[in-house]
Design a protein around this motif. Sequence first.
Motif, PDB file in Angstrom:
ATOM      1  N   MET A  25      -8.717  -2.804  -3.056  1.00 50.13           N
ATOM      2  CA  MET A  25      -9.128  -3.621  -1.870  1.00 50.13           C
ATOM      3  C   MET A  25      -8.029  -4.831  -1.966  1.00 50.13           C
ATOM      4  O   MET A  25      -7.606  -5.170  -1.024  1.00 50.13           O
ATOM      5  N   PHE A  68      -4.157  -5.133  -0.220  1.00 49.47           N
ATOM      6  CA  PHE A  68      -3.872  -5.313   1.134  1.00 49.47           C
ATOM      7  C   PHE A  68      -4.248  -6.577   1.717  1.00 49.47           C
ATOM      8  O   PHE A  68      -4.437  -6.834   2.956  1.00 49.47           O
ATOM      9  N   THR A  79       4.929  -0.001   6.259  1.00 54.02           N
ATOM     10  CA  THR A  79       4.638  -0.344   7.719  1.00 54.02           C
ATOM     11  C   THR A  79       2.914  -0.600   7.419  1.00 54.02           C
ATOM     12  O   THR A  79       2.305  -1.538   7.897  1.00 54.02           O
ATOM     13  N   LYS A  80       2.410   0.709   6.993  1.00 54.52           N
ATOM     14  CA  LYS A  80       0.900   0.521   6.957  1.00 54.52           C
ATOM     15  C   LYS A  80       0.337  -0.526   6.152  1.00 54.52           C
ATOM     16  O   LYS A  80      -0.623  -1.456   6.695  1.00 54.52           O
ATOM     17  N   ASN A 130       0.717  -3.938   7.944  1.00 50.95           N
ATOM     18  CA  ASN A 130      -0.077  -3.967   9.176  1.00 50.95           C
ATOM     19  C   ASN A 130      -1.498  -4.315   8.819  1.00 50.95           C
ATOM     20  O   ASN A 130      -2.102  -5.066   9.043  1.00 50.95           O
ATOM     21  N   MET A 131      -1.933  -3.723   7.357  1.00 48.98           N
ATOM     22  CA  MET A 131      -3.264  -4.268   6.832  1.00 48.98           C
ATOM     23  C   MET A 131      -3.004  -5.557   6.425  1.00 48.98           C
ATOM     24  O   MET A 131      -4.078  -6.301   6.571  1.00 48.98           O
ATOM     25  N   SER A 137      -3.407  -7.571   9.502  1.00 55.26           N
ATOM     26  CA  SER A 137      -4.848  -7.642  10.022  1.00 55.26           C
ATOM     27  C   SER A 137      -5.555  -8.487   9.331  1.00 55.26           C
ATOM     28  O   SER A 137      -6.317  -9.538   9.862  1.00 55.26           O
TER      29      SER A 137
END
Lengths: 81, 665
Positions: free
Chosen positions: B382, B385, B589-590, B593-594, B597
Motif C-alpha cells: 500500500m 503508491f 505512469t500508473k 497517477n496513483m 491521486s
Amino acid sequence: MADPQVVQRVKEVIARVLETDPDSIADDANFVFDLGASSMQSLSLVAAFEEEFGIEMEEDKALEVQSVADAADFIQGYLKK
Amino acid sequence: MSEHRKLKKDEIAALESRGCTAESWDGVTVADPFQPDRIRNVHFSGKVQVGTFKKTVESVGGMKKPAGLYNSAIHNCQLGNDVLVRNVANISNYDLADEVVVEDVSTMAVEGETSFGNGVEIEPWNEGGGREIKIFDKLSAQIAYLIAAYRHRGTMQKKLDKIVSDYVKALRSTRGRLDKGTRVSACGKIVNVAAGPFATIEGARSLKEGTVRGCAEDPAYIGHGVVAEDFIVLSGSRVDGSATISKTFVGQGVRIGKQFSAENSVFFANGEGYHGEACSIFAGPYTVTHHKSTLLIAGMFSFYNAGSGTNQSNHMYKLGPVHQGILERGTKTASFSYLLWPARVGPFSVVMDKHGGNFDASNLPFSYLTVEGGKSVITPAMNLFTVGTRRDSEKWPARDRRKDPEKLDLINFTLLSPYIMQRVLRGMEDLGVLLEKAKKEQVSVLYKGATIKRLMLQTGRKYYELAVKIFLGDVVINAIESAGSDETLGALVNELAGLDELPMKQWVDVAGMLAPLCLVERAIEGIESGVVSNVEALHTKLKSVHDSYEEKEWNWCKALFSRRYPKLSAEEARERLLAILEDWKSSRTKLNNMIVSDATKEFDQSTRLGFGLDGDETVRDKDFEAVRGTAADNKFIKGLKDEIEGLESVVSRLSDRLKKVRVKA
C-alpha cells in the motif's frame, strides 16, 4: 447510468467492506466524505469489486473513483468489454 | 609553535603588578614577543607555556576582545598563539592550539589518563547487552553495524575489537587538546573532553569523557544546558537545548536538542532527536524523532520517522529487557503507535495503532500495519503508491547536511534497489502461497504473527509486480544511457542473450549501504584474515563495496532477467528490452497517477475541515486556497505530471537506439 443491478451489487460490496447496511448507502455517496472509507478500505473496495464482478481494473483509474455512482459506471464499462 | 623561554625578572614584576601569581615562575615559559599587558589576574601553576598575542577575538554580537589571559587559574597547559583564556576558574592539563577561546568556564580539566570518550563500550539495540560497540571518533554506521549485527562472526569481532582498541590506545593521554579555532564559553564543568578543530561548546552544563570533533568545513556544536558523559560528537552535528546524552555516539550532521535524552545509543548521519527519549537504539542514517512522549528503545532504525507518542516495549517481565526489534529503512510510525518487541517491519512501511503481538513483516515492504480486533493487520504494498514514500525518497538526498570532506557513513538512497526488490519478490511468493490456500469465504489469512485480508493477497501481488517492472526499466534505462556507443549497446543486448537462470544473490542493507551479502562477507573475511587491520583500511574496504553498487545492481537485474526470460536469442533479448521499456512507461505512469491521486487527497473536501473558521463553504475554500494553494498549482503534483509527460520521449529515444544496434545472430 449504470444498470440498477450493478449499482445494487456495488452497494452490497461496499456494505461488506465498510461493515454497514447496503440500504443506508446513497447512489451519490462519496466513499471518503460520506462513508468514511480509509485509504486501506479504498484498496479493499477495488479488490472486492474485482472479485465480485470477475474483472481486473486499471489500478490508477480505479483508485480515482470516489463515489458509488461513479464506481458502478466504471465497473459497467468493464462488464461491456 | 615558536620557541619558549623563561620569564625575565622585569617581566615577572610586570605580571605581578597586573595581579598575577604563580606557584613558581620557573614553571612559566613564554614565546617572543612576550606581551605582559595581555595577561591580568592569572594564577599559574605547574608548567605553563604561553604563546604570543597579536590578534583580537570576535565574540557573539561582534564584540572584539584582545587575545590574552585574564582572570583565570591555569595549570599545566600549553597555550598556542592568539588564544583567549578569560574567567576560567580552573583550566588544567590542556593544550590549546592557536586561536582557541576558553572563557567563562568553571572547570576545564583532564583528570588522570583518558581517551576522551573513545573506546567507551555502549549497549545499543539490545538493552540486555551482547551487542556492545566501542565508540570512537571514526566510527561509521557500517562499522557499527558489523560490530552490532554480526556477533556470530567471533573472529571478526575479535579483530574489529583490536582495530578499535589500537586506534583508541593512540588517543589515550593525560593531556587534553582543543584544536585550532575551538571556542568554549559559558560552561560548567568540563572534564576529559577533547574538541576541535573549529568546534564550539557554548553554555554546556557538564561534559565528561567525550570528544567533539569538527572540521573547518563543518564544525561541531555543543549548546546550552547540555549534560553529556561518555560521548562522541562528530562534524556538522549540534547537540543543544538542554539535551542529556550518556554513552552515546552522535555521528555527522546529526541534530540532538530540545531536552532530548539518549543513552546507550548510536546516531548516524543526518539523524534528529528532539524532545523524546532514546534508550539502547541503533539509529542508522536519517533516523528522526521530533516529538514528546516518544520513546525509541532497543531497536534498529534507518530513514525512519517517529510520530508523537511512538513507543516500543523490550521487556516481557521475564528475563529482563532482552527483546529487540527492527524497523527497516524508510519506515514511519504514526502517532501513538506501539510495537511489542520482538517484531520486524519491512522496508518503507507505515505502522499505526498498538501492536500487542510479535510479528515479522520483513518480506512485505511498503506495507501498512494496523490493528483490528487486537490483531496486527498487514496491507501489503500500500505504501508503494503513497505520496509520502515518493516525497521521502526525494527529500533524503536533498537533506544530507554533511559538509565534512570525509563522510564516514556510506549511504545509498535508491528507492527500488535489489535489496528492496528481493523483498518484493519474496513478498509476491509469500502472498501467492497464501492466495493458493485461502478459501473464498475467508476474510483474512494468518501471516507470521499478523493477518492479511484475503482480498489484499492478489492486490498486493499486483502492486509488487508494478514495482518489479519499474525496477527493471530503471536499471535497463541506466544501462542503455551508460552504453556510449552502439557497439557497447549491442554488447549489452548480447550479454542478455542465452542466459540460463543466474543465481539471485542476497542483498543486505548495512545501515544505509546496500550491497550483495557476498561482498560484505568478503569484507568480513578481509578483517578476519588481517588484510584489513586498521581503521583507515576498514573504511577503504567498505567504501569499495559501496562504490560497486551500480555494477552489482546490474548483475542482480541480469539475474532477474535470466529468471524471467531464460535462453533468449540476441534478437529476442532486444525485443524483451523494448518490452521492458514499454512496461516501465506504463507502470511508471500508473504509479505516478496513483501518487498524484494520493497527493490530490490533500486538497479534497475532508482536508478543508479545519479551514474557514468564521465563514461558509466559500470562505472555507478561499481560506484553504490562501493557505494551502490548489492541487493544480502544487509543485510536487506538477512535477509528477511533468514526469509522466516525459516518459514517452525517454522510451522512444532509447527504443530507437536499441532497434538500430547490431546484435549477434
